[in-house]
Write a protein that holds these residues in place. Structure first.
Motif, short mmCIF file in Angstrom:
data_model
loop_
_atom_site.label_atom_id
_atom_site.label_comp_id
_atom_site.label_asym_id
_atom_site.label_seq_id
_atom_site.Cartn_x
_atom_site.Cartn_y
_atom_site.Cartn_z
N GLY A 120 1.35 -25.61 -31.87
CA GLY A 120 2.08 -24.97 -32.96
C GLY A 120 3.42 -24.39 -32.54
O GLY A 120 4.12 -23.79 -33.34
N VAL A 121 3.77 -24.54 -31.26
CA VAL A 121 5.06 -24.05 -30.75
C VAL A 121 5.61 -25.07 -29.77
O VAL A 121 4.87 -25.85 -29.19
CB VAL A 121 4.92 -22.69 -30.03
N LYS A 122 6.92 -25.04 -29.57
CA LYS A 122 7.53 -25.87 -28.55
C LYS A 122 7.40 -25.13 -27.21
O LYS A 122 7.63 -23.92 -27.14
CB LYS A 122 9.01 -26.10 -28.87
N GLN B 42 8.91 -23.74 -21.40
CA GLN B 42 9.24 -24.18 -20.05
C GLN B 42 8.95 -25.68 -19.95
O GLN B 42 8.24 -26.24 -20.78
CB GLN B 42 8.41 -23.44 -18.99
N SER B 43 9.46 -26.31 -18.92
CA SER B 43 9.27 -27.74 -18.73
C SER B 43 7.81 -28.10 -18.51
O SER B 43 7.05 -27.34 -17.91
CB SER B 43 10.06 -28.23 -17.51
N ILE B 44 7.44 -29.27 -18.98
CA ILE B 44 6.14 -29.86 -18.66
C ILE B 44 6.39 -30.72 -17.43
O ILE B 44 7.20 -31.65 -17.47
CB ILE B 44 5.60 -30.67 -19.84
N THR B 45 5.74 -30.40 -16.33
CA THR B 45 6.06 -31.03 -15.06
C THR B 45 5.11 -32.15 -14.66
O THR B 45 5.42 -32.93 -13.77
CB THR B 45 6.13 -29.98 -13.94
N SER C 276 4.65 -20.20 -21.15
CA SER C 276 3.77 -19.05 -21.37
C SER C 276 3.42 -18.85 -22.83
O SER C 276 2.73 -17.90 -23.17
CB SER C 276 4.45 -17.78 -20.84
N ASN C 277 3.88 -19.74 -23.70
CA ASN C 277 3.72 -19.52 -25.13
C ASN C 277 2.78 -20.51 -25.83
O ASN C 277 2.81 -20.63 -27.04
CB ASN C 277 5.09 -19.58 -25.81
N LEU C 278 1.92 -21.18 -25.08
CA LEU C 278 1.09 -22.23 -25.68
C LEU C 278 -0.25 -21.72 -26.24
O LEU C 278 -0.90 -22.43 -26.97
CB LEU C 278 0.83 -23.34 -24.67
N ASN D 134 -1.51 -15.24 -26.62
CA ASN D 134 -0.47 -14.81 -25.67
C ASN D 134 -1.04 -14.29 -24.36
O ASN D 134 -0.49 -13.39 -23.74
CB ASN D 134 0.46 -13.75 -26.30
N SER D 135 -2.15 -14.87 -23.91
CA SER D 135 -2.82 -14.38 -22.70
C SER D 135 -2.24 -14.94 -21.41
O SER D 135 -2.64 -14.52 -20.33
CB SER D 135 -4.32 -14.70 -22.77
N ASP D 136 -1.29 -15.87 -21.48
CA ASP D 136 -0.69 -16.44 -20.27
C ASP D 136 0.46 -15.55 -19.83
O ASP D 136 1.58 -15.65 -20.33
CB ASP D 136 -0.20 -17.87 -20.54
#
Length: 176
Positions: free
Chosen positions: A34-36, A39-42, A60-62, A66-68
């Motif tokens: 539900g969000v972009k 940070q990069s997907i590596t 950190s927003n996936l 918001n536990s990350d």
């Protein structure tokens, strides 16, 4: 003919889903989380059937809660059937305190989903302070229907990497 699934990286923070040569989803992470990703997907790996996708990212927003908060790369599991995302590089509620690197993802012959990853962090034990990369196995049963709600995480190796057989049933520690 069997359907072929592949993934692409048109930009660093999204993943494109391609089925039978046709782009079917231009931002897989966004459509599930539900969000972009912020940070990069590596790294990205998928099961042979294309249902489960593991990604490595410092985003950190996936997670909706918001536990990350560890400011390190983590490994997430995307289920393309249930449209769910979960962070798997966490043990006993503890986040990794160092970068996590995606290893492999496979469904074994018993129908369990196996994902390997490594980290120098000590999130599964407080006695591991050697700063050597450890290899972990995250395992959940029910990969062909509904994943179990209580997956296990096991320390496989305190040194090196892990190689898996084609069906994921045999994991071998490889020294580095």
């Amino acid at each position: 003919a069997a359907s072929q699934t592949s993934f692409g990286f048109p930009t660093q923070n999204n993943v494109v889903l391609i089925r039978d040569g046709v782009v079917t989803n231009t931002d897989l992470v966004f459509s599930i989380a539900g969000v972009k990703a912020n940070q990069s997907i590596t790294a990205i790996k998928a099961t042979n059937n294309g249902r489960y996708v593991a990604i490595e990212t410092a985003a950190s927003n996936l997670l909706a809660d918001n536990s990350d908060t560890n400011e390190c790369s983590d490994v997430y599991l995307l289920d393309l059937v249930s449209n769910k995302i979960q962070r798997i590089s966490i043990a006993n509620g503890l986040e990794a305190n160092a970068e996590v690197t995606l290893g492999d993802i496979q469904i074994d012959s018993q129908g369990a989903l196996n994902i390997t990853f490594s980290s120098t962090g000590n999130f599964t034990t407080t006695t591991d302070n050697n700063s050597v990369s450890d290899v972990f196995l995250w395992k959940a049963t029910g990969a062909n229907s509904t994943l179990s709600s209580s997956p296990s995480i096991t320390l496989l190796s305190k040194v090196g990497g892990v190689a898996a057989s084609g069906d994921g049933s045999v994991l071998t520690t490889v020294g580095t």
